[in-house]
Motif scaffolding. Structure first.
Motif, PDB file in Angstrom:
ATOM      1  N   SER A 152       0.800  -1.222   0.000  1.00  0.00           N
ATOM      2  CA  SER A 152       0.000   0.000   0.000  1.00  0.00           C
ATOM      3  C   SER A 152       0.830   1.268   0.000  1.00  0.00           C
ATOM      4  O   SER A 152       0.303   2.357  -0.210  1.00  0.00           O
ATOM      5  N   GLY A 153       2.125   1.144   0.255  1.00  0.00           N
ATOM      6  CA  GLY A 153       2.974   2.330   0.324  1.00  0.00           C
ATOM      7  C   GLY A 153       3.016   2.958   1.701  1.00  0.00           C
ATOM      8  O   GLY A 153       3.706   3.951   1.917  1.00  0.00           O
ATOM      9  N   ALA A 154       2.285   2.409   2.657  1.00  0.00           N
ATOM     10  CA  ALA A 154       2.283   2.971   4.011  1.00  0.00           C
ATOM     11  C   ALA A 154       3.559   2.565   4.755  1.00  0.00           C
ATOM     12  O   ALA A 154       4.272   1.657   4.347  1.00  0.00           O
ATOM     13  N   THR A 155       3.826   3.283   5.835  1.00  0.00           N
ATOM     14  CA  THR A 155       4.915   2.914   6.721  1.00  0.00           C
ATOM     15  C   THR A 155       4.296   2.327   7.980  1.00  0.00           C
ATOM     16  O   THR A 155       3.318   2.869   8.499  1.00  0.00           O
ATOM     17  N   PHE A 156       4.828   1.197   8.469  1.00  0.00           N
ATOM     18  CA  PHE A 156       4.243   0.557   9.639  1.00  0.00           C
ATOM     19  C   PHE A 156       5.216   0.571  10.811  1.00  0.00           C
ATOM     20  O   PHE A 156       6.322   0.068  10.709  1.00  0.00           O
ATOM     21  N   ASN A 157       4.797   1.188  11.928  1.00  0.00           N
ATOM     22  CA  ASN A 157       5.609   1.176  13.145  1.00  0.00           C
ATOM     23  C   ASN A 157       5.036   0.174  14.139  1.00  0.00           C
ATOM     24  O   ASN A 157       3.861  -0.145  14.096  1.00  0.00           O
ATOM     25  N   GLN A 158       5.901  -0.273  15.060  1.00  0.00           N
ATOM     26  CA  GLN A 158       5.478  -1.237  16.072  1.00  0.00           C
ATOM     27  C   GLN A 158       5.640  -0.635  17.452  1.00  0.00           C
ATOM     28  O   GLN A 158       6.571   0.128  17.710  1.00  0.00           O
ATOM     29  N   ASP A 159       4.724  -0.977  18.331  1.00  0.00           N
ATOM     30  CA  ASP A 159       4.821  -0.518  19.712  1.00  0.00           C
ATOM     31  C   ASP A 159       4.261  -1.618  20.614  1.00  0.00           C
ATOM     32  O   ASP A 159       3.733  -2.607  20.122  1.00  0.00           O
ATOM     33  N   ALA A 160       4.386  -1.434  21.927  1.00  0.00           N
ATOM     34  CA  ALA A 160       3.878  -2.422  22.872  1.00  0.00           C
ATOM     35  C   ALA A 160       2.554  -1.933  23.450  1.00  0.00           C
ATOM     36  O   ALA A 160       2.447  -0.792  23.884  1.00  0.00           O
ATOM     37  N   PHE A 161       1.561  -2.822  23.469  1.00  0.00           N
ATOM     38  CA  PHE A 161       0.228  -2.427  23.930  1.00  0.00           C
ATOM     39  C   PHE A 161       0.121  -2.467  25.446  1.00  0.00           C
ATOM     40  O   PHE A 161       0.663  -3.348  26.100  1.00  0.00           O
ATOM     41  N   ASP A 162      -0.583  -1.491  25.973  1.00  0.00           N
ATOM     42  CA  ASP A 162      -0.929  -1.458  27.386  1.00  0.00           C
ATOM     43  C   ASP A 162      -2.251  -0.706  27.482  1.00  0.00           C
ATOM     44  O   ASP A 162      -2.367   0.412  26.983  1.00  0.00           O
ATOM     45  N   ALA A 163      -3.256  -1.332  28.106  1.00  0.00           N
ATOM     46  CA  ALA A 163      -4.587  -0.725  28.127  1.00  0.00           C
ATOM     47  C   ALA A 163      -4.579   0.622  28.844  1.00  0.00           C
ATOM     48  O   ALA A 163      -5.274   1.551  28.444  1.00  0.00           O
ATOM     49  N   GLY A 164      -3.766   0.715  29.905  1.00  0.00           N
ATOM     50  CA  GLY A 164      -3.677   1.972  30.636  1.00  0.00           C
ATOM     51  C   GLY A 164      -3.148   3.092  29.759  1.00  0.00           C
ATOM     52  O   GLY A 164      -3.626   4.230  29.799  1.00  0.00           O
TER      53      GLY A 164
END
Lengths: 303, 375
Positions: free
Chosen positions: B86-98
């Motif tokens: 799609s041409g998008a850039t994808f970043n990753q992070d760690a999930f935390d509900a708070g």
């Protein structure tokens, strides 16, 4: 502000005081020096004070205005159990650290430079290792099928003795991490004690036990207090070690806060717990500072 | 030592007060960052696993997942291929509900897609999570019954299963939830979730063992479920992280465990004599949640639509061991993995009663807090 006014200010200020006394005190441009504190004030306000105020306000307004979060805190059996346990564990850890650190710190004051460096290295080395790695190592050592229970079974035919998921396991892991925070203030306090006082006391007829309890121990008290307070307060906030070396029966306040904030999303209750912990910490500091001769918490800091 | 004279001290106070006011103003302003509305792109009819080439050139998306090999596998199988197509850039992070709640409350959401549970999206639907526009996502291949609220598209299917030690019980394995609690017939320590994270399926499992119908529960049942676990006494040990559950099974410390299927598989793949019990197991579904106030909803929907393609899901399963959520997905499985594949055993799985737990969350969380703190 230009250079001109700065120089002018100092020149004008110091001129009358040039004759005598302490010229530094007479400089009326003190307030300019205060400007140097502004960045620190801004940082402390932005990153410490403002969040703290926010946390406090949240604890009395989320989900509605009132003290219901504190009421919840003090009327829920699970909370009381965790609070009592947290203080109990921190106390045990402080006591264990003191017992281990006192002779160690004393040893550091009587050996030569090279040996002292080695002792210092041993006490600092754990601080450079990740707390997580050390805790995982304890997990392996302490578990029912781990090497300690394995040796006990092979040599004495007993076990498995429950080591992990017990207060013992948690206190062991925490004491190892917190020991340096006890040794260093003790050493700093002991190294200031005049070595000639003990022979002097002996000369006046005091035996070794009397010498220790009437001369050495009182003089090392600042170190005991500051080390004890540091270990106790740090111990109150432990999270990862009780979670990994303990079971639910050893979990502490920090686990409760994490659960309220990140799982239940009940921030009012979580922040009330946080404020409670903070108030306890401040109270401990105030109470202990009353016992120190000069009212200061840390040895070598004059009031 | 620098000492303040009273007059200077007053000025000092004024400076502090000024700084405090400034700081509070800054904090007050940081909340409502204005964003330009993003024009809708014409993407045509959505097909699972496809995206119009170059449709999201210059768009940046961030996925917050639960870390470990699971998130690595998702990145490799789902998000990076989407970014490429799609041409998008994808970043990753760690999930935390708070952290999610903090972002939404502050009106400054930096995540676009998060990996969370079906209970969390159901609980936070409309407040923490955006409702999906299912016309923008091809859900025709999603397994029936796995979309449990309007704010979720399934991410994976897995399970809470009993993993038992085959050296101990190989000839006579446990065959029901009740067997898990029968320490006479199956002696030894069992491990069960005691993490701070509330797990309704752990409660449902105990209710199933008591012969209750999970689809038809009453709030009075909740305490009884915990009493059953507490009744195990010294025979129950807790796990607080998935890694710990796996470690307890691998070391043989627990002869039985109620664990996430991926962790049971992890222990078996590491060579431990551990097998799953499929007679009664609890179906779990993770949600793709879109945080409330996300900047580019259309792009987030398109990425989710791409991620549920058969091919993407098959690859994700091969990399993470978790079951795919596309009925056409045909992952290549080795022998160990195929014995742990929840999607092969859906007929004996027990589906969670999501509505009940959302409705009775307060009672559940209070009881769980007691369970997780040992009181």
């Amino acid at each position: 502000m230009t250079d001109q006014t700065v120089t002018g200010g100092i020149a004008a200020g110091s001129a009358p005081g040039a004759g005598g006394g302490t010229p530094r005190r007479r400089i009326p441009s003190n307030w300019r020096t205060l400007l140097l504190f502004v960045p620190a004030f801004v940082i402390v306000t932005l990153f410490f004070l403002a969040p703290l105020i926010d946390v406090f306000i949240r604890s009395i307004t989320d989900p509605k205005l009132g003290l219901q979060n504190y009421e919840w805190l003090f009327t829920t059996d699970a909370n009381i159990a965790v609070i009592v346990r947290t203080f109990g564990t921190a106390f045990i850890v402080t006591f264990v650290c003191l017992l281990l650190a006192y002779p160690y710190a004393y040893l550091m004051t009587i050996v030569g430079d090279r040996a002292r460096n080695a002792l210092q290295l041993f006490i600092m080395m754990p601080l450079w290792t990740s707390i997580l790695v050390r805790t995982l190592a304890w997990m392996v050592l302490l578990q029912d099928t781990g090497p300690i229970n394995g040796l006990l079974a092979a040599w004495f035919g007993i076990g498995p003795i429950p080591l992990i998921r017990t207060t013992f396991g948690v206190a062991l892991g925490m004491s190892q991490v917190l020991l340096p925070f006890m040794v260093l203030p003790l050493y700093s306090s002991m190294s200031k004690i005049d070595k000639r006082l003990l022979p002097a006391a002996a000369n006046l007829g005091a035996g070794p036990i009397t010498r220790f309890f009437t001369v050495y121990l009182p003089l090392s008290r600042p170190g005991i207090f500051s080390g004890g307070v540091t270990v106790f307060i740090l111990g109150l906030g432990f999270y990862i070690i009780p979670a990994l070396l303990g079971s639910s029966k050893e979990s502490m306040i920090s686990a409760l806060i994490q659960q309220q904030i990140s799982v239940f999303l009940m921030w009012g209750q979580g922040t009330a717990l946080g404020i409670f912990l903070l108030v306890c910490t401040i109270l401990i500091l105030v109470i202990v500072s009353r016992f120190n001769k000069n009212g200061s918490l840390f040895p070598g800091v004059d009031k | 030592m620098f000492k303040l004279k009273p007059r200077s001290a007053r000025r000092g106070t004024a400076i502090v007060a000024g700084a405090a006011a400034l700081a509070l103003t800054l904090i007050g302003c940081s909340g409502g960052g204005s964003t330009e509305p993003i024009p809708e792109r014409d993407l045509g009819t959505p097909v699972a696993g496809e995206v119009k080439a170059g449709a999201f050139d210059g768009t940046t998306l961030t996925f917050a997942g639960s870390g470990g090999i699971f998130q690595d596998g998702q990145t490799e199988a789902l998000w990076n291929p989407f970014a490429e197509a799609s041409g998008a850039t994808f970043n990753q992070d760690a999930f935390d509900a708070g952290k999610l709640k903090a972002m939404v409350d502050a009106g400054n959401v930096s995540w676009d897609i998060v990996n969370t549970t079906q209970f969390d999206t159901a609980r936070g639907c409309g407040t923490l999570f955006e409702e999906y526009d299912y016309s923008q996502i091809d859900v025709s291949k999603i397994p029936e019954g796995t979309i449990t609220d309007k704010c979720m598209v399934p991410q994976i299917m897995y399970g809470l299963v009993v993993a038992y030690n085959t050296d101990e019980f190989g000839d006579n394995p446990p065959t029901s939830a009740a067997d898990f609690f029968d320490t006479k017939k199956f002696p030894g320590k069992r491990t069960v979730s005691q993490s701070t994270y509330v797990d309704p399926q752990t409660v449902e499992f105990a209710l199933a063992a008591q012969g209750k119908d999970v689809a038809n529960l009453s709030p009075d049942d909740i305490e009884g479920a915990f009493d059953l676990y507490k009744g195990l006494g010294d025979d129950v040990i807790g796990w607080t992280t998935g890694a710990q559950a796996q470690q307890q099974l691998e070391s043989g410390e627990a002869v039985m465990g109620l664990v996430w299927s991926g962790r049971g598989y992890g222990a078996a793949a590491a060579g431990a004599p551990v097998a799953p019990m499929w007679d009664e197991w609890m179906i779990m579904v993770d949600s793709n949640g879109i945080p409330k106030g996300v900047k580019d909803k259309q792009a987030a929907f398109a990425a989710v639509n791409y991620s549920i393609g058969a091919e993407q899901q098959a690859k994700m399963t091969e990399l993470t061991s978790y079951g795919g959520v596309n009925v056409d997905s045909k992952p290549k499985l080795d022998e160990t993995l195929s014995t742990w594949m929840t999607t092969e055993h859906l007929d004996t799985g027990i589906a969670p009663n999501v509505d009940f737990w959302v409705e009775n969350y307060d009672a559940l969380s209070a009881a769980w807090a007691g369970w997780a703190t040992g009181s």
